[in-house]
Design a protein around this motif. Structure first.
Motif, PDB file in Angstrom:
ATOM      1  N   LEU A   1      63.966 124.843  14.172  1.00  0.00           N
ATOM      2  CA  LEU A   1      65.126 124.321  13.442  1.00  0.00           C
ATOM      3  C   LEU A   1      66.213 125.371  13.252  1.00  0.00           C
ATOM      4  CD1 LEU A   1      63.533 122.191  10.558  1.00  0.00           C
ATOM      5  CD2 LEU A   1      64.275 121.455  12.820  1.00  0.00           C
TER       6      LEU A   1
ATOM      7  N   PHE B   1      67.754 116.869  18.111  1.00  0.00           N
ATOM      8  CA  PHE B   1      67.193 117.229  16.813  1.00  0.00           C
ATOM      9  C   PHE B   1      65.965 116.392  16.534  1.00  0.00           C
ATOM     10  CE2 PHE B   1      67.617 117.233  12.042  1.00  0.00           C
ATOM     11  CZ  PHE B   1      67.420 118.593  11.874  1.00  0.00           C
ATOM     12  N   ALA B   2      64.800 116.886  16.636  1.00  0.00           N
ATOM     13  CA  ALA B   2      64.426 118.283  16.813  1.00  0.00           C
ATOM     14  C   ALA B   2      63.100 118.357  17.565  1.00  0.00           C
ATOM     15  CB  ALA B   2      64.285 118.952  15.454  1.00  0.00           C
TER      16      ALA B   2
ATOM     17  N   LEU C   1      63.657 115.307   8.321  1.00  0.00           N
ATOM     18  CA  LEU C   1      64.613 116.014   9.185  1.00  0.00           C
ATOM     19  C   LEU C   1      66.052 115.558   8.954  1.00  0.00           C
ATOM     20  CD1 LEU C   1      62.834 116.086  12.676  1.00  0.00           C
ATOM     21  CD2 LEU C   1      63.226 118.007  11.129  1.00  0.00           C
TER      22      LEU C   1
END
Ligand code: BGC
Length: 714
Positions: A163, A137-138, A196
């Motif tokens: 995402l 991620f990511a 994020l």
């Protein structure tokens, strides 16, 4: 909990264990994703024997969430027998470029395929009391400079593509951990990316688990924990633990942030299984690995129904990968298999006394059929590939065998797509055998001899040549940045947008039977979800599986869209000669695009076309459906252009009042020009109203503008 214990809980005790602190015991985390790589001692290359299931490049090509759930369950059982509480997978980064060194560990170039398959895998694994670690991620779609490079991607592409699979898995399967990537995203390390790790993952998606770092991804412990990272791996990191405690003590890090990270680690430990199993069924898992492998094979070409083979035919087998299988990639996912099937043995057993392995292509003419095994040299974590081509000597072998025997089958082993053009025109049958795990050899024979009717589908486009690929000009980047210049046009979205010829399209794969599609109908549920229904018939003489795919388009959209986007698929077994009613479900949320002006998802109003077919370029039936959109008006401001004002019904109304008033008062000047001269009007369309204020005769004083804005938005 003591501050020092809290800090200790947020880092590992060693390479593969979390730290025991306070009343919280340690747990073991290990790779993943297609097997349990439990290591003892310092040997970082091999682990204890475990089932080497097919890597994601193959399991992704099954397009079958149910198979992936069963694989997750089996992996969970192995973890339980080996004392592993968290398995580091699945890997769901998008295959942005076919050169991606870890593409073999990822499912697809499409976020729906990746998300659906990974969610099923996670549910299967976690049903056994073992946590998954959704990674990386990511935006970790390349290996070049992977520990530092900044993946620079605009927000719409980020949300809709990179995402999106993570979002689906988090919201539908709640993985117990998510692993942050090494790279930076838009200039900020993923390990300390508050946007994020906290805003998107937790606040928007409702993630409740632990964010664990990729091994060595943390640059600054305090910044990472502040951003939302919970567990830094590997350990020990006494200095980092101390830095965290100091930061809390001197007020740089709010105490509740560290306490919460420690609590999440403690909750994870509490959730994992307590009763370790003695063993798992090694043979049953090998058989499952074989089933998944056979289902992941994609039959690309089969002229004159050369396949399946019959036991009565004589077969010449060529190419070292027939005896020495390439069945997984290099790096942290490498498994020590419990057994290893090779294709030559399995083929020989399928046609006793009829099979010979030869090295001299002249001799291939003597058999009824020749099978050439060709493979890439290697795919590995840490390095991207340099070319799409098979090694020169393999291409020579294929050409020489095909020249000697017109009934030549090529079986490929590769972790990501290879160029098949132009050499495939010389071979009548071509089988994409990816990297198939420990039972791949048997699986290849299962498909060659028709014990399994192939139903694998390409989860990534095979281009005619590398330079055609949407990512081509912006990979692998330079000076520490890689610009995701193709935007939303990743994979087939880009090939379709340019109407470009491809070797084999996304979603493609042949069967030994044929399927006919009835007409699709669409209905909208009360909550706005779409149900597509159609009859699909198996019109051949063998039982088979069809992967029915639904792509969505919207003409006249307010944003740029790919011509077709996969929004649903169904993997259905259909007996020879029979028909099935297939239902494809599309959530309303999956029709949305990310609106960068409003910073939210918007379902646009309009007539959507749902194209249902056997691949992205083999559409069999379409249905149009009117979708009522979300309220998504862009508020008008003084900086909005004349064109924007006039295309907004309320804006146009208030503005026309102003012009009408000016005309009534004698017109002239700017208003006269605008109301009378079409060319002038067109030119003025791109002017923000506030800039028009500077022109002589403009009615847009600051007060007038403020009133207009108020009136337009009220
Ligand atoms: C890889 C991860 C892996 C971890 C632990 C890293 O280098 O990127 O995928 O889980 O190592 O081996």
């Amino acid at each position: 909990m003591e501050l020092n214990d809290q800090a200790a809980l947020t880092s590992g005790a060693d390479f593969w264990s979390s730290t025991a602190a306070g009343a919280v015991p340690a747990i073991t985390l290990t790779d993943g994703p297609h097997g349990v790589r439990l290591q003892g001692g310092d040997d970082l290359l091999t682990g204890r024997p475990a089932t080497c299931f097919p890597p994601a490049v193959a399991s992704g090509s099954t397009w079958d969430p149910d198979l992936l759930r069963r694989m997750g369950e089996a992996l969970g059982d192995e973890c339980r027998a080996m004392g592993v509480q968290v398995l580091l997978g699945p890997g769901i980064n998008l295959k942005r470029t076919p050169l991606g060194g870890r593409n073999f560990e990822y499912f697809s170039e499409d976020p729906l395929v990746a998300g659906m398959l990974a969610a099923a895998w996670v549910s299967g694994l976690q049903s056994r009391g073992v946590g998954a670690s959704l990674k990386h991620f990511a935006v970790n779609s390349q290996e070049t400079d992977r520990m530092r490079v900044s993946a620079d991607v605009d927000e719409r592409s980020l949300r809709e593509l990179y995402l999106r699979a993570f979002q689906r898995v988090v919201t539908t399967a709640q993985p117990w951990t998510v692993m942050c990537a090494y790279n930076k995203v838009n200039g900020v390390y993923a390990s300390q990316n508050h946007f994020l790790l906290t805003e998107v993952l937790r606040d928007e998606w409702g993630f409740r688990g632990v964010v664990v770092s990729d091994w060595g991804a943390v640059v600054d412990r305090v910044e990472a924990v502040r951003a939302g990272l919970d567990l830094t791996m590997p350990g020990p990191d006494a200095t980092g633990d101390q830095a965290l405690a100091d930061a809390v003590n001197d007020g740089r890090l709010p105490a509740p942030i560290l306490a919460q990270a420690a609590q999440r680690v403690s909750d994870l430990v509490a959730k994992t299984f307590k009763d370790q199993a003695d063993a798992y069924d090694v043979s049953a898992h090998h058989e499952l690995a074989r089933e998944i492998a056979a289902r992941g094979i994609v039959l690309l070409k089969n002229e004159g129904d050369l396949l399946p083979l019959s036991a009565g035919q004589t077969v010449a087998v060529l190419g070292e990968p027939a005896r020495t299988p390439r069945y997984q990639g290099g790096g942290s996912s490498q498994i020590t298999p419990t057994r290893l099937d090779d294709a030559l043995t399995a083929i020989s057993e399928s046609a006793p006394g009829k099979v010979t392995f030869i090295t001299d292509p002249a001799l291939a003419a003597r058999s009824d059929v020749a099978i050439v095994f060709a493979a890439t040299e290697q795919e590995t974590e840490g390095a991207d590939r340099e070319s799409l081509d098979l090694p020169r000597e393999q291409l020579d072998l294929i050409a020489r065998v095909a020249a000697a025997n017109p009934r030549t089958v090529v079986v490929l082993s590769n972790g990501a797509v290879v160029a098949t053009s132009p050499w495939d025109s010389a071979v009548p049958a071509l089988m994409e055998g990816w990297l198939l795990g420990q039972a791949g050899g048997s699986a290849i024979a299962d498909v060659l001899f028709g014990r399994v009717n192939p139903s694998g589908r390409l989860a990534e486009t095979i281009p005619m040549k590398l330079a055609d690929h949407p990512s081509y000009l912006d990979f692998p980047g330079e000076a520490g940045h890689v610009r995701y210049g193709e935007g939303i046009h990743v994979g087939y979205r880009g090939f379709d947008a340019r109407a470009q010829e491809v070797a084999y399209p996304f979603g493609f794969g042949l069967s030994y039977t044929t399927f006919a599609y009835g007409e699709a109908t669409a209905t909208l549920s009360d909550i706005g979800d779409l149900e597509i229904r159609l009859a699909v018939s198996n019109t051949g003489s063998r039982d088979g599986r069809e992967v029915v795919q639904a792509y969505v388009s919207l003409d006249g959209s307010r944003v740029r869209r790919a011509p077709r986007e996969l929004k649903a698929f169904a993997n259905v077994p259909i007996a020879a000669g029979s028909s099935r009613e297939v239902t494809l479900h599309i959530d309303r949320a999956d029709l949305a695009y990310w609106d960068t002006k409003l910073s939210r998802w918007v379902v646009e109003n309009g007539t959507y076309t749902i194209s249902v077919g056997a691949s992205s370029r083999d559409i069999r039936t379409t249905v149009a459906v009117e979708i009522p959109g979300d309220e998504a008006r862009y508020p008008l401001t003084a900086d909005s252009t004349l064109g924007e004002w006039l295309s907004d019904p309320r804006g146009a109304e208030v503005l026309m009042d102003v012009f009408a008033k000016m005309a009534a008062e004698g017109g002239g000047g700017m208003a006269g020009a605008l109301t009378m001269d079409p060319a002038m009007l067109q030119m003025a369309m791109s002017f923000p109203l506030v800039r028009m204020a500077m022109f002589p005769g403009s009615p847009f004083t600051a007060e007038a503008l403020a009133e207009l804005v108020e009136a337009a938005n009220s």
